[in-house]
Design an enzyme around this catalytic site. Structure first.
Site, PDB file in Angstrom:
ATOM      1  N   HIS A   1       6.395   3.478  -5.339  1.00 45.87           N
ATOM      2  CA  HIS A   1       6.875   4.364  -4.450  1.00 45.87           C
ATOM      3  C   HIS A   1       8.160   5.016  -4.991  1.00 45.87           C
ATOM      4  O   HIS A   1       8.704   4.411  -5.648  1.00 45.87           O
ATOM      5  CB  HIS A   1       6.946   3.868  -3.138  1.00 45.87           C
ATOM      6  CG  HIS A   1       7.177   4.878  -2.031  1.00 45.87           C
ATOM      7  ND1 HIS A   1       8.344   5.558  -1.677  1.00 45.87           N
ATOM      8  CD2 HIS A   1       6.248   5.497  -1.252  1.00 45.87           C
ATOM      9  CE1 HIS A   1       8.411   6.373  -0.651  1.00 45.87           C
ATOM     10  NE2 HIS A   1       7.002   6.582  -0.334  1.00 45.87           N
ATOM     11  N   GLU A  43      -0.675   3.617   1.090  1.00 41.82           N
ATOM     12  CA  GLU A  43      -1.905   4.405   0.727  1.00 41.82           C
ATOM     13  C   GLU A  43      -2.755   3.363   0.581  1.00 41.82           C
ATOM     14  O   GLU A  43      -4.192   3.350   0.776  1.00 41.82           O
ATOM     15  CB  GLU A  43      -1.842   5.493  -0.219  1.00 41.82           C
ATOM     16  CG  GLU A  43      -1.210   6.849  -0.030  1.00 41.82           C
ATOM     17  CD  GLU A  43       0.274   6.663  -0.203  1.00 41.82           C
ATOM     18  OE1 GLU A  43       0.743   5.731  -0.474  1.00 41.82           O
ATOM     19  OE2 GLU A  43       1.101   7.699   0.217  1.00 41.82           O
TER      20      GLU A  43
END
Length: 387
Positions: free
Chosen positions: A270, A323
């Site tokens: 991320h 996700e």
């Protein structure tokens, strides 16, 4: 005497770490693995509250009491009906993008703004701006499901006033009343993804809002940013990876092969978090609660990727992000893969509208500078024959 103006100092790629505005809506503290909406932990809110409560918190500044919540839910129910002209034109919207629901959503949302006669934010008072923002966000599940069903040769389904925002989304897509278990699982995901700092789509929405454009223009621009695979397109791609792996015993060899080839592992890493993504932790728990072979495979794959990264990239911290388990949760509650990113938009639209309303209060256009790095000017313009 000639004076020169110093060139602006170049900023980090992607504006990483650059503070571009102040906000009361929340923050992401990546080094701590923590993010919040206003004064509350976003993960705590996802565990304990409904999406409507989070929505009320962001748009109206506080968590609603029981009476306010009932009123807000009634307000949302009353705004979910599509304009008649758009309902009649959903075939054209679906035909414009039969294989890409995100394109269909952008088209439908743009048309909705026009059919509702939305006026520029610059010309509205605070109550009018909020009215437009809430109505558009409330219509997003109706637009997503309606265009998708038309593209599959299915008739759109009317929203139900007795169902909440999350339950309505599942109802509008599948035509079946969802179980409380499915609603609560999806609601956790949607609460976790309503807002997340100044990500690409949120920043885009605020830039457009700063021009005084109408709310629909702000959301359509944000949707364009969200459609990119580096932003909102990863849930389905992470699920594609699980399809390739197939079974737990193949997870580690697959991860080793991906790293050896220098291929990015979708669903890991991320831009902000340097450790565990707190959203992923709750969604892992949710996926395990839903159960099934896909959840088991996801857990095994996460462990295999972590082990492979520790061996082959010991100095690089890449952990499962939101996700990775989002695709598992959405699959298990009955959503088709092509609707994963549009479902992300169902929640993120709420956050965008909160940012649009906050930015609209500033009454100042966002107009940064750039550092020019081309050939030094001014140089003579060569004649055409000499070029």
């Amino acid at each position: 005497m000639t004076t020169t103006t110093a060139a602006p100092t170049p900023l980090p790629p992607g504006l990483a770490g650059v503070v571009v505005a102040s906000t009361e809506l929340g923050d992401v503290r990546g080094e701590e693995g923590f993010f919040h909406y206003r004064q509350y932990s976003a993960v705590d809110l996802a565990r304990a509250t409904s999406l409507e409560e989070v929505w009320h918190l962001l748009v109206r500044g506080h968590l609603p009491d029981a009476t306010e919540l009932d009123g807000f839910r009634a307000e949302l129910a009353a705004t979910r009906d599509l304009p008649e002209a758009l309902a009649a034109g959903l075939d054209a919207v679906a035909a414009a993008a039969p294989a890409d629901p995100m394109t269909g959503l952008r088209t439908a949302l743009s048309a909705t703004g026009g059919l509702l006669g939305l006026r520029p934010l610059w010309d509205l008072d605070a109550a009018e701006r909020e009215r437009d923002a809430v109505r558009l966000a409330a219509l997003v599940p109706v637009l997503v499901a309606g265009a998708w069903r038309r593209s599959r040769g299915l008739a759109p389904i009317a929203p139900r006033a007795d169902l909440g925002h999350v339950a309505n989304h599942l109802w509008l897509v599948t035509g079946e009343e969802p179980s409380e278990r499915a609603v609560r699982a999806l609601e956790r995901y949607l609460c976790l993804t309503v807002d997340h700092g100044f990500n690409a789509s949120t920043f885009t929405a605020r830039v457009v809002a700063s021009t005084g454009a109408d709310v629909a223009a702000c959301l359509v621009a944000a949707l364009g940013a969200l459609s990119g695979p580096l932003h909102g397109g990863a849930p389905s791609r992470a699920l594609d990876a699980l399809d390739q792996i197939g079974s737990a015993d193949r997870a580690r060899p697959w991860a080793d092969a991906q790293l050896a080839a220098g291929t990015r592992i979708m669903g890991f890493g991320h831009a902000v978090y340097r450790g565990p993504d707190p959203r992923s932790d709750l969604l892992r728990e949710t996926a395990i609660e839903l159960g099934g072979p896909l959840a088991d495979l996801a857990v095994a794959t996460e462990a295999a990727v972590d082990a492979s990264l520790a061996e082959h990239r010991p100095g690089k911290v890449l952990r499962a992000n939101v996700e990775f388990y989002a695709g598992v949760v959405m699959h298990e509650v009955g959503l088709p893969r092509e609707l994963f990113t549009p479902t992300f938009a169902v929640s993120r639209t709420i956050g965008w509208t909160a940012h649009v309303l906050e930015q609209a209060r500033e009454r100042k256009i966002i107009r940064p500078s750039a550092a020019y790095v081309g050939p030094p000017p001014p140089q003579p313009v060569p004649p055409l024959a000499a070029r």
